[in-house]
Structures are given as C-alpha cells and as structure tokens.
Motif scaffolding. Sequence first.
Motif, mmCIF file in Angstrom:
data_model
loop_
_atom_site.group_PDB
_atom_site.id
_atom_site.type_symbol
_atom_site.label_atom_id
_atom_site.label_comp_id
_atom_site.label_asym_id
_atom_site.label_seq_id
_atom_site.Cartn_x
_atom_site.Cartn_y
_atom_site.Cartn_z
ATOM 1 N N SER A 37 5.248 6.329 17.163
ATOM 2 C CA SER A 37 5.822 6.511 15.831
ATOM 3 C C SER A 37 6.536 5.238 15.410
ATOM 4 N N GLY A 38 6.490 4.956 14.116
ATOM 5 C CA GLY A 38 7.144 3.770 13.588
ATOM 6 C C GLY A 38 7.769 4.057 12.240
ATOM 7 N N THR A 39 8.340 3.035 11.651
ATOM 8 C CA THR A 39 8.970 3.173 10.345
ATOM 9 C C THR A 39 8.824 1.874 9.573
ATOM 10 N N PHE A 40 8.779 1.992 8.246
ATOM 11 C CA PHE A 40 8.728 0.819 7.373
ATOM 12 C C PHE A 40 10.129 0.347 6.980
ATOM 13 N N LEU A 41 11.137 0.761 7.719
ATOM 14 C CA LEU A 41 12.503 0.370 7.389
ATOM 15 C C LEU A 41 12.654 -1.137 7.315
ATOM 16 N N GLY A 42 11.949 -1.858 8.175
ATOM 17 C CA GLY A 42 12.028 -3.314 8.151
ATOM 18 C C GLY A 42 11.458 -3.922 6.886
ATOM 19 N N TYR A 43 10.743 -3.126 6.097
ATOM 20 C CA TYR A 43 10.179 -3.594 4.822
ATOM 21 C C TYR A 43 10.912 -2.999 3.624
ATOM 22 N N GLY A 44 12.062 -2.388 3.900
ATOM 23 C CA GLY A 44 12.936 -1.989 2.805
ATOM 24 C C GLY A 44 13.217 -0.511 2.664
ATOM 25 N N VAL A 45 12.337 0.365 3.164
ATOM 26 C CA VAL A 45 12.535 1.803 3.004
ATOM 27 C C VAL A 45 12.158 2.500 4.315
ATOM 28 N N ASP A 46 12.930 3.474 4.703
ATOM 29 C CA ASP A 46 12.666 4.199 5.942
ATOM 30 C C ASP A 46 11.572 5.248 5.694
ATOM 31 N N ASP B 11 5.279 13.127 18.420
ATOM 32 C CA ASP B 11 6.534 13.277 17.682
ATOM 33 C C ASP B 11 7.624 12.524 18.417
ATOM 34 N N LEU B 12 7.538 11.191 18.353
ATOM 35 C CA LEU B 12 8.476 10.342 19.066
ATOM 36 C C LEU B 12 9.499 9.748 18.104
ATOM 37 N N VAL B 13 10.563 9.233 18.644
ATOM 38 C CA VAL B 13 11.547 8.503 17.837
ATOM 39 C C VAL B 13 10.881 7.234 17.317
ATOM 40 N N PRO B 14 10.938 6.953 16.013
ATOM 41 C CA PRO B 14 10.268 5.763 15.459
ATOM 42 C C PRO B 14 10.757 4.473 16.100
ATOM 43 N N ASP B 15 9.809 3.640 16.493
ATOM 44 C CA ASP B 15 10.105 2.334 17.071
ATOM 45 C C ASP B 15 10.098 1.297 15.942
ATOM 46 N N PRO B 16 11.211 0.609 15.688
ATOM 47 C CA PRO B 16 11.277 -0.351 14.586
ATOM 48 C C PRO B 16 10.507 -1.640 14.843
ATOM 49 N N LEU C 175 0.824 -1.209 0.000
ATOM 50 C CA LEU C 175 0.000 0.000 0.000
ATOM 51 C C LEU C 175 0.858 1.258 0.000
ATOM 52 N N VAL C 176 2.062 1.154 0.522
ATOM 53 C CA VAL C 176 2.949 2.316 0.645
ATOM 54 C C VAL C 176 3.782 2.423 -0.635
ATOM 55 N N PRO C 177 3.582 3.477 -1.440
ATOM 56 C CA PRO C 177 4.242 3.554 -2.754
ATOM 57 C C PRO C 177 5.755 3.420 -2.693
ATOM 58 N N GLU C 178 6.378 3.995 -1.673
ATOM 59 C CA GLU C 178 7.835 3.942 -1.575
ATOM 60 C C GLU C 178 8.373 2.524 -1.439
ATOM 61 N N LEU C 179 7.534 1.607 -0.996
ATOM 62 C CA LEU C 179 7.977 0.231 -0.786
ATOM 63 C C LEU C 179 7.841 -0.629 -2.029
ATOM 64 N N VAL C 180 7.151 -0.118 -3.042
ATOM 65 C CA VAL C 180 6.926 -0.894 -4.271
ATOM 66 C C VAL C 180 7.206 -0.024 -5.489
#
Length: 226
Positions: free
Chosen positions: A62-71, A79-84, A14-19
């Motif tokens: 806050s989180g991040t999609f870094l574990g799926y390939g892109v931060d 406004d917290l530090v993203p939790d992986p 669903l997230v364009p940056e990941l595909v």
Amino acid sequence: MITRAAVVPHPPLLVPELVAGAAAETESVRAATVAAAGKLPGPWVAVAVDDSGPSTVVPPLSGTFLGYGVDVPVSLGGDLVPDPRIPLPVLITAWLREQCAVEVSRVELVPRDLPTSECVSFGQRLAGETAGLLILGDGSTRHGPRSPGSDDERSGPFDEHVHSLLAAADVDGLLSLDVELASELGAQGRAAWQILAGVPGPWRCSSAEFFAPFGVGYHVAVWERP
C-alpha cells in the motif's frame, strides 16, 4: 502468452485529487489512460522506468500520494499501512488497478539508461507470461515554455515519431530509437517502450493517442495479437 499490452504514462496529474485546479485540462489523458489499462486482462505485469530500478515490487503493498500533495491511499493488494517511499510508477499502477478492478502480479522497475539490447532480453523473458502487460513511461519533458525542462524544438518531432511507431506497432522502429536523444529530451519511457518491442510478436495496434499538457509528452496505446 501475453496477448495484449497497454502503453500509458505515469504522471501524478492522472489522479484527480492531485490536480484539483486543472482536472478539466488533464481529463483527456486521464480518460485515455484508464480506458487503455481497462482493456488488459488480469493479472497485470507492469514494467516502468524508475531510478530505484532494477527491482521487482510485488503485492501486498500500500502507498499514498501524500508526497505529491494529497493523501490519496492506493494498494497493489492487501490492507497494509501505506508506505510513503513507494516509487511513482508503482503508485500509478496501484491507482490504475483500483480504477480497473484487476489484480497485479508484480511491477518491474528498470533504470532509465537500460541498454536497448537488455531491453530486448527483458521483453523476451516476459513472452511466456499469462498476463496483461502494462508499460508505463512518459515522453519528452521539453515541449514548449510550460515544460518542466527547458524548451527543446526536437521534442515535437521525437514524440511524433514515437507516436507513429506505437500506432504502427513498429518494433524495429522502437528498438532504433536514439537512446542519447531520448535521455536529452527527458523521455524516460524509452526503455519501457523498448522492452515492449522485445516481447515477441506479431503485434498490431488497436489504438494510439498522444497528449502534451503542461509541456510533457504522454503516449497511450493498446497492442494486441492479430
């Protein structure tokens, strides 16, 4: 009282940056998902299936999609530090929240093997919420040779049946889904759909769509009070 609910999938695509290489191929499911979520009043209560359940996730977070390939950072608020370590359904809820500019009260995560009777009880407890109900869950992972699971000819009829039930707002039909078959087909959305069916009606469906890019079934539907 919950007056509207949206059923959406929660894949990373669903997230364009990941595909980036398949953004066009996944645009239809992305657009339908954002449109369905956008019809919900805020704040949202989200319900999803995840192996970390049962648990309740509340903002700020806050989180991040870094574990799926892109931060790609996302937030449920604050406004917290993203939790992986944030589970995927929570990340997708946060991404949809940002697309739709609404608030999220909480995300309820339930195990994929939650019995139907407990799904009904869960839905009944949600009845008094003054919120939009976001139901996140994917269909079978076994549609054809491109699927992440091995191809299973039962996947097509199963997801066609789920689509027809969602389109008809057929709560009895959803509650009659074969739990074992859904598990065999990798349709982890079963418990979330049955929680929706447990929320007292009456309901009618204003829109329902089905997609199966890359061999996974994705249901998108909007239910509302008649």
